[in-house]
Design a protein around this motif. Sequence first.
Motif, short mmCIF file in Angstrom:
data_model
loop_
_atom_site.label_atom_id
_atom_site.label_comp_id
_atom_site.label_asym_id
_atom_site.label_seq_id
_atom_site.Cartn_x
_atom_site.Cartn_y
_atom_site.Cartn_z
N ALA A 80 51.74 36.58 25.66
CA ALA A 80 52.86 35.83 26.23
C ALA A 80 52.39 34.60 27.00
N GLY A 81 51.10 34.33 26.96
CA GLY A 81 50.56 33.16 27.64
C GLY A 81 50.43 33.32 29.14
N LEU A 82 50.47 34.55 29.65
CA LEU A 82 50.36 34.76 31.09
C LEU A 82 48.91 34.68 31.56
N PRO A 83 48.69 34.14 32.77
CA PRO A 83 47.40 34.37 33.40
C PRO A 83 47.29 35.84 33.79
N VAL A 84 46.09 36.38 33.73
CA VAL A 84 45.88 37.80 33.98
C VAL A 84 44.75 37.97 34.98
N ARG A 85 44.97 38.87 35.93
CA ARG A 85 43.90 39.28 36.85
C ARG A 85 43.74 40.79 36.66
N TYR A 86 42.55 41.22 36.26
CA TYR A 86 42.34 42.60 35.85
C TYR A 86 41.02 43.13 36.39
N THR A 87 40.93 44.46 36.44
CA THR A 87 39.68 45.10 36.88
C THR A 87 38.90 45.68 35.70
N SER A 88 39.59 46.26 34.74
CA SER A 88 38.93 46.82 33.56
C SER A 88 39.76 46.51 32.33
N CYS A 89 39.11 45.96 31.30
CA CYS A 89 39.79 45.70 30.03
C CYS A 89 38.75 45.62 28.92
N PRO A 90 38.39 46.77 28.32
CA PRO A 90 37.41 46.74 27.23
C PRO A 90 37.78 45.79 26.10
N ALA A 91 39.07 45.59 25.87
CA ALA A 91 39.48 44.67 24.81
C ALA A 91 38.93 43.27 25.04
N LEU A 92 38.87 42.84 26.30
CA LEU A 92 38.31 41.52 26.61
C LEU A 92 36.79 41.57 26.72
N GLU A 93 36.28 42.68 27.22
CA GLU A 93 34.84 42.80 27.38
C GLU A 93 34.12 42.79 26.04
N ASP A 94 34.84 43.10 24.97
CA ASP A 94 34.26 43.08 23.63
C ASP A 94 34.30 41.70 22.98
N LEU A 95 34.87 40.71 23.69
CA LEU A 95 35.01 39.36 23.15
C LEU A 95 34.28 38.35 24.05
N VAL A 121 46.56 32.00 41.82
CA VAL A 121 47.40 31.72 40.65
C VAL A 121 48.69 31.03 41.09
N ARG A 122 49.28 31.52 42.18
CA ARG A 122 50.52 30.91 42.68
C ARG A 122 50.28 29.46 43.08
N ALA A 123 49.17 29.20 43.76
CA ALA A 123 48.88 27.84 44.21
C ALA A 123 48.62 26.89 43.05
N ALA A 124 48.06 27.40 41.97
CA ALA A 124 47.75 26.56 40.81
C ALA A 124 48.99 26.12 40.06
N GLY A 125 50.09 26.85 40.20
CA GLY A 125 51.32 26.50 39.51
C GLY A 125 51.31 26.96 38.06
N PRO A 126 52.45 26.85 37.39
CA PRO A 126 52.55 27.33 36.00
C PRO A 126 51.68 26.52 35.06
N GLY A 127 51.11 27.23 34.11
CA GLY A 127 50.30 26.59 33.08
C GLY A 127 50.95 26.76 31.73
N PRO A 128 50.25 26.40 30.67
CA PRO A 128 50.80 26.56 29.31
C PRO A 128 50.98 28.03 28.97
N ARG A 129 52.08 28.37 28.33
CA ARG A 129 52.35 29.76 27.96
C ARG A 129 52.05 29.95 26.47
N ALA A 130 50.79 29.69 26.11
CA ALA A 130 50.35 29.84 24.72
C ALA A 130 49.35 30.99 24.64
N ALA A 131 49.40 31.74 23.56
CA ALA A 131 48.50 32.88 23.38
C ALA A 131 47.09 32.40 23.09
N PRO A 132 46.07 32.91 23.81
CA PRO A 132 44.69 32.54 23.54
C PRO A 132 44.14 33.31 22.34
N GLU A 133 42.93 33.00 21.95
CA GLU A 133 42.31 33.65 20.80
C GLU A 133 42.21 35.16 20.98
#
Length: 385
Positions: free
Chosen positions: A295-310, A335-347
Motif C-alpha cells: 500500500a506504499g506505507l512507511p513501515v517501522r518493524y522489529t522482525s520481518c524475515p520477508a525483508l531480511e531475505d531481500l 515519520v510524522r515529521a517527514a510528512g507523507p511520501g509516495p504511496r507506491a509499492a516497492p520491489e
Amino acid sequence: MRALHIITGLGVGGAEQQLRLLLRHLPVACDVVTLTNPGAVAAGLAADGVRVEHLGMAGNRDLAALPRLVRLIRDGRYDLVHTHLYRACLYGRIAARLAGVRAVVATEHSLGDSQLEGRPLTAGVRGLYLLGERLGRSTVAVSATVAERLTRWGVPERRIAVVPNGIDLARFAFDPVARRRTRERLGLPPDAFVVGGIGRLAPGKRFGVLIEAFARLPADCRLLLVGGGPEEGALRRAAERAGVAGRVLFAGERPYVADGSPGPDLPALVSAMDVLAAPCPEEAFGLAVVEALAAGLPVRYTSCPALEDLPPEAAPYAVRVPCDAGAYARALAGVRAAGPGPRAAPEAARHYCITRSATRLMDVYAAALARTSPQVPIQQGASPS
C-alpha cells in the motif's frame, strides 16, 4: 489433481486468510477441512466455491477425530493432502497415511525461535512435530528464516521447500477514496496522523509496547489496531492507564478479501493509515509488513524475515526498530515529521506476489506426487500437547 487442505481453524488469522488467497490462484481442485472453529474465513471460502468440512474436534487430545478424518480423506479420493498449523499438521499427516495418501505436504506458518503458534517450544512439542513431519513428503517454510529454524530442529534440509507467503498487490494498492471513506466511517479526522498495527492481539505481538510508544506522540495522532485476540482487554486497560484510550481504535478482526461483513476490509484499513508499526520481535514471515508496503506505507518493524531475505534497497521505506517503547516513539515521530511520501509499492512487495507463490507451491506438489519413499511406521500412543 484433487487436493485436500487441512487446517486447525478458520477464524480470521494470517495463515487462514493466506490459505483462502492461495486457493484463489492454485490451478487445482481443492477442498478444505477445518478441525475446529469454522469462522469467517470458512464462510469466505464457501463463497469462493470451495467445499469446507468442519471436523468438530473437541480439543488437542480428541483422538476420536482421527478416524473421522481418515474416512473423510478416503471418501474424497484425494491425490494430495496439504496441512496447515501445528494440530492439523500432526493429525492430518497421520490420517493421510492411514488413508493411503502418500503425497502429503505441510506448511509451517508460525515457527519462531522460542514458540510455535504461541505455545512454548518444549521438548514434547518438538518431539511430536518431528514425529508428524516424518510422515509427510515435504515441509513448506514461509521464509528462509523458518527453513533454517526447521533445519536446527532436525528436519532434513532435503525435505524443506521455501514457498513465501503471497499478497494480492492490486487489492492492497493505495486507494485515496477508500482512505477517505474508511476514516469517515471510523471517525478518524482526515488530517490525523494514523499509526497502524495489524495482527493477533496476543502477548507475542508486543502491541503493549506500541501503546506505550504512542502515548508519547502528539494529540493529533491516532492508533488503529486491526485484529482480535486474548490480549484485547489488557491492551484497552493499558491505553486507559496511558491516558490515550480516546485516541486508540480497536477495529477487530477484518477480512483480507471483502466477505460481505459490515465494516471496512483490511486493504481499506491499510489505506487509511500513515505508517505501520510492527513491534513483534519474533516473526516467521511478517505478512502485515509486506501488505503495508504494497500500500506504499512507511513501515517501522522489529522482525520481518520477508525483508531480511531481500536486499535493503528492495524496501527503502522500511526501517528496523528495537522492540522498545522509546525507540518506537522516536521512529514514529520521525515519520510524522517527514510528512507523507509516495504511496507506491516497492520491489519487496512485488517480490511476494501471490501468483509467484502459487507457482512455487505447484512445483512442490509435483515433486511430492512424483517421489516414492519407504513406508514410515506410525508410533502408537502419541497425542498432541
